[in-house]
Motif scaffolding. Sequence first.
Motif, mmCIF file in Angstrom:
data_model
loop_
_atom_site.group_PDB
_atom_site.id
_atom_site.type_symbol
_atom_site.label_atom_id
_atom_site.label_comp_id
_atom_site.label_asym_id
_atom_site.label_seq_id
_atom_site.Cartn_x
_atom_site.Cartn_y
_atom_site.Cartn_z
ATOM 1 N N UNK A 247 -56.993 -78.908 41.684
ATOM 2 C CA UNK A 247 -57.509 -77.823 42.517
ATOM 3 C C UNK A 247 -57.888 -78.274 43.919
ATOM 4 N N UNK A 248 -58.205 -77.294 44.738
ATOM 5 C CA UNK A 248 -58.560 -77.522 46.143
ATOM 6 C C UNK A 248 -59.723 -78.498 46.283
ATOM 7 N N UNK A 249 -60.744 -78.315 45.439
ATOM 8 C CA UNK A 249 -61.938 -79.126 45.595
ATOM 9 C C UNK A 249 -61.634 -80.602 45.323
ATOM 10 N N UNK A 250 -60.876 -80.879 44.288
ATOM 11 C CA UNK A 250 -60.517 -82.272 43.996
ATOM 12 C C UNK A 250 -59.624 -82.837 45.096
ATOM 13 N N UNK A 251 -58.682 -82.037 45.561
ATOM 14 C CA UNK A 251 -57.800 -82.516 46.628
ATOM 15 C C UNK A 251 -58.624 -82.869 47.870
ATOM 16 N N UNK A 252 -59.497 -81.960 48.267
ATOM 17 C CA UNK A 252 -60.268 -82.176 49.493
ATOM 18 C C UNK A 252 -61.321 -83.268 49.363
ATOM 19 N N UNK A 253 -62.003 -83.286 48.231
ATOM 20 C CA UNK A 253 -63.180 -84.168 48.124
ATOM 21 C C UNK A 253 -62.915 -85.501 47.444
ATOM 22 N N UNK A 736 -75.105 -85.869 57.836
ATOM 23 C CA UNK A 736 -74.234 -84.739 57.473
ATOM 24 C C UNK A 736 -72.864 -85.202 56.956
ATOM 25 N N UNK A 737 -72.476 -86.419 57.322
ATOM 26 C CA UNK A 737 -71.193 -86.935 56.797
ATOM 27 C C UNK A 737 -71.298 -87.266 55.311
ATOM 28 N N UNK A 738 -72.461 -87.722 54.887
ATOM 29 C CA UNK A 738 -72.583 -88.139 53.488
ATOM 30 C C UNK A 738 -73.215 -87.065 52.596
ATOM 31 N N UNK A 739 -73.904 -86.116 53.199
ATOM 32 C CA UNK A 739 -74.582 -85.105 52.373
ATOM 33 C C UNK A 739 -73.749 -83.837 52.176
ATOM 34 N N UNK A 740 -72.645 -83.738 52.883
ATOM 35 C CA UNK A 740 -71.839 -82.526 52.796
ATOM 36 C C UNK A 740 -70.653 -82.666 51.845
ATOM 37 N N UNK A 741 -69.851 -81.635 51.798
ATOM 38 C CA UNK A 741 -68.628 -81.626 50.983
ATOM 39 C C UNK A 741 -67.699 -80.543 51.519
ATOM 40 N N UNK A 742 -66.435 -80.584 51.101
ATOM 41 C CA UNK A 742 -65.494 -79.525 51.483
ATOM 42 C C UNK A 742 -65.632 -78.366 50.510
ATOM 43 N N UNK A 743 -65.813 -77.171 51.045
ATOM 44 C CA UNK A 743 -65.779 -76.012 50.157
ATOM 45 C C UNK A 743 -64.312 -75.628 49.928
ATOM 46 N N UNK A 744 -64.077 -74.568 49.202
ATOM 47 C CA UNK A 744 -62.687 -74.237 48.870
ATOM 48 C C UNK A 744 -61.955 -73.520 49.996
ATOM 49 N N UNK A 746 -61.758 -75.224 52.820
ATOM 50 C CA UNK A 746 -61.474 -76.441 53.592
ATOM 51 C C UNK A 746 -62.501 -76.713 54.689
ATOM 52 N N UNK A 747 -63.698 -76.152 54.556
ATOM 53 C CA UNK A 747 -64.715 -76.440 55.586
ATOM 54 C C UNK A 747 -65.702 -77.462 55.051
ATOM 55 N N UNK A 748 -66.131 -78.360 55.934
ATOM 56 C CA UNK A 748 -67.141 -79.357 55.582
ATOM 57 C C UNK A 748 -68.507 -78.705 55.740
ATOM 58 N N UNK A 749 -69.277 -78.634 54.680
ATOM 59 C CA UNK A 749 -70.573 -77.960 54.781
ATOM 60 C C UNK A 749 -71.686 -78.809 54.168
ATOM 61 N N UNK A 750 -72.868 -78.638 54.750
ATOM 62 C CA UNK A 750 -74.065 -79.262 54.178
ATOM 63 C C UNK A 750 -74.960 -78.113 53.748
ATOM 64 N N UNK A 751 -75.335 -78.066 52.478
ATOM 65 C CA UNK A 751 -76.100 -76.922 51.986
ATOM 66 C C UNK A 751 -77.571 -77.262 51.748
ATOM 67 N N UNK A 752 -78.385 -76.241 51.860
ATOM 68 C CA UNK A 752 -79.809 -76.404 51.564
ATOM 69 C C UNK A 752 -80.002 -76.650 50.078
#
Length: 774
Positions: A247-253, A736-744, A746-752
């Motif tokens: 899936x997208x998440x595995x591909x991206x992350x 933000x580089x280490x605390x975030x992830x790609x959502x589905x 394809x955006x890099x996001x850091x969530x509360x």
Amino acid sequence: MKKNYIICIGILCGFLSISCNTSSEEINDITTNTVTTNNGLDETIESKVDSLLAIMTIEEKIGQMNQYNGFWDLTGPQPKEGAAAKKYEHLRKGWVGSMLNVRGVKDVKAVQKIAVEESRLGIPLIIGFDVIHGYKTMSPIPLAESASWDMAAIKKSAEVAALEASAAGINWTFAPMIDVSRDARWGRVMEGGGEDPFLGAKIGVARIQGFQGEDLSANNTIAACAKHFAGYGFSEAGKDYNTVDIGTSTLNNIVFPPFIAANKAGVKTFMNSFNVLNGIPATANKMLQRDVLKGDWGFNGFIVSDWGSITEMIAHGYAKDGKSAAEMAANAGSDMDMESYLYVEHLANLVNEGKVEERLIEDSARRILRVKYELGLFENPYKYCDENREKSVIGSKANKEAVLDVAKKSIVLLKNNNKLLPLKKEGQKIALIGALASDKNSPLGSWRIAADDNTAISVLEGMQQYKGNSLVYAKGTDVSIGNTAFVTETKINTKDKSEFGKAIKVAKEADVVVMVLGEIGFQSGEGRSRTKLDLPGVQQELLEEVFKVNSNIVLVLNNGRPLAIPWADAHIPSIVEAWQLGSQSGNAIAQVLYGDYNPSGKLPMSFPRNVGQVPIYYNHKSTGRPTEPAPDIVFWSHYSDQENTPLYAFGHGLSYTNFEYNNLKIKPKNTSANNPKITVSIDITNSGDYEGKEVVQLYIRDLFASVTRPVKELKGFEMISLKPGKTKTVSFELNKETLGFYNNEDQWIVEQGEFEVFVGGSSDKTITSNFELK
Ligand code: BGC
């Protein structure tokens, strides 16, 4: 040398003939001031490429996109017919941009001479080779090196590989392989950095820096190749070349991060892969190659196909014939055809028919020429062809020392009960058992094409240098028969126990038994997947028989993948993971066994309890069910016949000393999710008797997220060295580089939300704390 040729292109695409009037000196004779454009390109090179492209025919541009394998005795008589004769003819026409598997100054010079002196424009070839873990002086296999977690050592090993390969005429390696791989059945896990994208990215970058150096145009550096793009490490059931559906998440992350890092580090080339990714072969995958790599990531180098992967799209059931395969690959952004012969055969016609736009051909040729200019090949096509350098550099003492250093650092101490290790240096009777203990070939591992057979230092030779003990050797059983390069089950699974008796006898009389067991060097690698992960042949039986007469056993494992050794873990006091360590293998192992090097390696892949747990990896997701039985839960997430945990976890590795972790501090405990900066610090104390190195590992867990996150993710590590009794504070910064992830999307996001932090010397032995992003 002025050339005035009438080029007949009729052979390729019709009856057109054109006249050109050019000299190769003119093409190169432009001053070399380096001015960079805002996308990082060197303007001088760009204008040289423009000038060259302006005078190239479409067939010559397509020629740059064609790569052939080495084919004949290059310095002998040239064949008049057949495939080799055709390749000669194409070289002369300027229809070949690159060759692979041509090596050694004499041969490289011969082939380069044809391209440079006999083709119309004299465009030099780029010479590729699988310099995977060394050229002739072999480093440990990449998975082993990854266990060092020592980026300086890994970089140095790639530097040595580049030094030797470049001295043998090679200027491009098909490495590093940065496919994240979670399945130990897959033979190619030996070639990569293991199961973790964060560690894999760091290792990939270290290797690229080692190969390419500071100055790519120097004669001792070579272009690197990030491969295989993408998803090859996820081949279903660990069977090589198999389908990949993720899936997208595995591909991206998971899959992409090492490739993103490779691109940022300036890797000059990428290789696509054999596999189909979600129904589309990677070779014809426009999303991967044009949209993501060349588009979003702005990659300026070129993409080579994998060996014959363009033609393999017919067998995949994707292309109906060679012509449509060429069309699909070129349109999707595969710049160079490795050994499918399809670009050279069909692309000119496809352009004429309007099926492939000429600008795409031009773009591919531009990318390839750019790398050739960057390598300095136009200034001097023979710069890697110095016979004196070849003689003095390859196999030098300094190279041997460098690979010994990384070999020692790659060894992982899996278990050490009763302090059986390190061995005493005097007055001991040692029995050394196992065919692999005297094997001088197997430690060279898979992918060692230029290494001479039987040139590794064996464990027997390494241990013989410690003369204070008596050492007797018995092989016990063979691990393979005959030519091991082409392994078959009958060759490697010999059932012969006729030598067991001798091994049992020497074991009975010894104080300590060292048993070297595992896989031969060719049991892993390309096309070498296994469905069993235990000790091959009758080695397990040998181990159990020896144990009956002497339980003081140090088991030294040689293998190219994680093995499942639950019996050994339950019974054998000391277990050393020594992989396939290259040319200096035996010296490295002996130095660790005798305590001249205190082991510091950590596993880059989880070791399963049995093959049924595979794929097993530390950074898995949580299910909705508990992993332990609970009062009201009838069905929980587990195997009814096996534990959930691996036998040895990712990041595990012991030392002859002990390290204690205390005083985990997190500052601040609350901060904004918008550009967060969190400092994590920890005190590590060497509470044992030896000076030692420890890889301090930092993991996080994002507890609730819009796309579920793994139960642990490595986000930092540092290797420290401590004398006994000393304490050191290690700090990491999370941002933000280490605390975030790609959502589905394809955006890099850091969530509360809340995060857990884990710090320790292994993914399964950590102390924890937490913080919150608001
Ligand atoms: C492998 C590549 C390798 C190429 C050239 C292929 O079979 O998948 O990794 O670089 O051969 O030898």
